[in-house]
Design a protein around this motif. Structure first.
Motif, PDB file in Angstrom:
ATOM      1  N   ALA A 128      -2.561  -3.428 -10.981  1.00 17.66           N
ATOM      2  CA  ALA A 128      -2.489  -4.738 -10.335  1.00 17.66           C
ATOM      3  C   ALA A 128      -3.089  -5.793 -11.260  1.00 17.66           C
ATOM      4  N   THR A 129      -2.586  -7.009 -11.145  1.00 16.43           N
ATOM      5  CA  THR A 129      -3.031  -8.100 -12.009  1.00 16.43           C
ATOM      6  C   THR A 129      -4.421  -8.567 -11.613  1.00 16.43           C
ATOM      7  N   ARG A 130      -5.319  -8.616 -12.587  1.00 12.47           N
ATOM      8  CA  ARG A 130      -6.677  -9.101 -12.390  1.00 12.47           C
ATOM      9  C   ARG A 130      -6.949 -10.146 -13.466  1.00 12.47           C
ATOM     10  N   LEU A 131      -7.184 -11.368 -13.055  1.00 10.56           N
ATOM     11  CA  LEU A 131      -7.329 -12.472 -14.002  1.00 10.56           C
ATOM     12  C   LEU A 131      -8.664 -13.169 -13.809  1.00 10.56           C
ATOM     13  N   PHE A 132      -9.265 -13.566 -14.936  1.00  8.97           N
ATOM     14  CA  PHE A 132     -10.535 -14.291 -14.905  1.00  8.97           C
ATOM     15  C   PHE A 132     -10.365 -15.674 -15.518  1.00  8.97           C
TER      16      PHE A 132
END
Length: 217
Positions: A5-9
């Motif tokens: 799953a996409t995890r963005l900071f």
């Protein structure tokens, strides 16, 4: 959260996305916002940029952000809740700030002297801000007076899971600020007790990584 799953900071104002990479768990990606010379210091343009980044990745995405990055995450989640699976907001901007700019500047100078920030990263950020002073000032002013109460209510009503992280030594977005944001978002509040104030995570990457890991489960 599903594997892959996409995890963005999203970083704070004037920070390099790569400066946070030492604390990002595996599977996370940090995003560098376009500079004021491109955005004109417009939060709306920055929000469009984040939305575009989400559109290019499998979604929905889990978004984490620090300070300005947290405010952008709120704006995107309020606008397109179906693209966001959850939020981790660390010292979020999004409610009016009362700390004088000069005091923030003194804090930053002290952090440079004590080695909190990498000199190369600080010089890169300074060059971007100085290349477009009008846009930079516009963005600073917008962040200081930003009031996202309406957008926070939209995130709450959408049922988006939210965790807000405050720090007991933060004088820019102090605990009462973060508590208010958590209440408006219908989210969970967690407080760290560490030196370092608004940028407590720099040099405490294990604690930062632990927060991201558990929030995105």
């Amino acid at each position: 959260m599903q594997p892959g799953a996409t995890r963005l900071f999203l970083p704070g104002f004037g920070a390099r996305a790569r400066s946070y990479d030492d604390g990002l768990p595996r599977g996370w990606e940090s995003l560098q916002p376009p500079p004021p010379s491109v955005t004109g210091g417009s939060l709306a343009t920055l929000t469009e940029w984040v939305s575009g980044e989400l559109a290019r990745r499998p979604g929905p995405a889990f978004l984490a952000g620090h300070s300005m990055g947290a405010a952008l995450a709120i704006l995107v989640a309020a606008r397109n809740p179906e693209t966001v699976s959850g939020l981790l907001l660390i010292a979020p901007a999004g409610l009016p700030l009362g700390k004088p700019v000069r005091k923030s500047a003194v804090d930053f100078a002290r952090q440079l002297i004590t080695g909190t920030h990498r000199i190369g990263d600080s010089l890169s950020s300074a060059a971007e801000l100085l290349a477009a002073p009008t846009g930079s000032v516009r963005l600073i002013r917008a962040l200081r007076r930003l009031d996202l109460r309406h957008q926070m209510a939209s995130v709450r009503d959408a049922g988006t899971p939210v965790t807000v992280i405050g720090c007991d030594t933060d004088t820019l977005t102090p605990p009462r600020h973060c508590l208010s944001a958590a209440a408006l978002l219908g989210g969970r509040y967690q407080e760290v007790r560490l030196d370092g104030g608004h940028v407590w995570m720099f040099g405490r990457w294990n604690a930062f990584e632990d927060l991201l890991t558990h929030a995105a489960v």
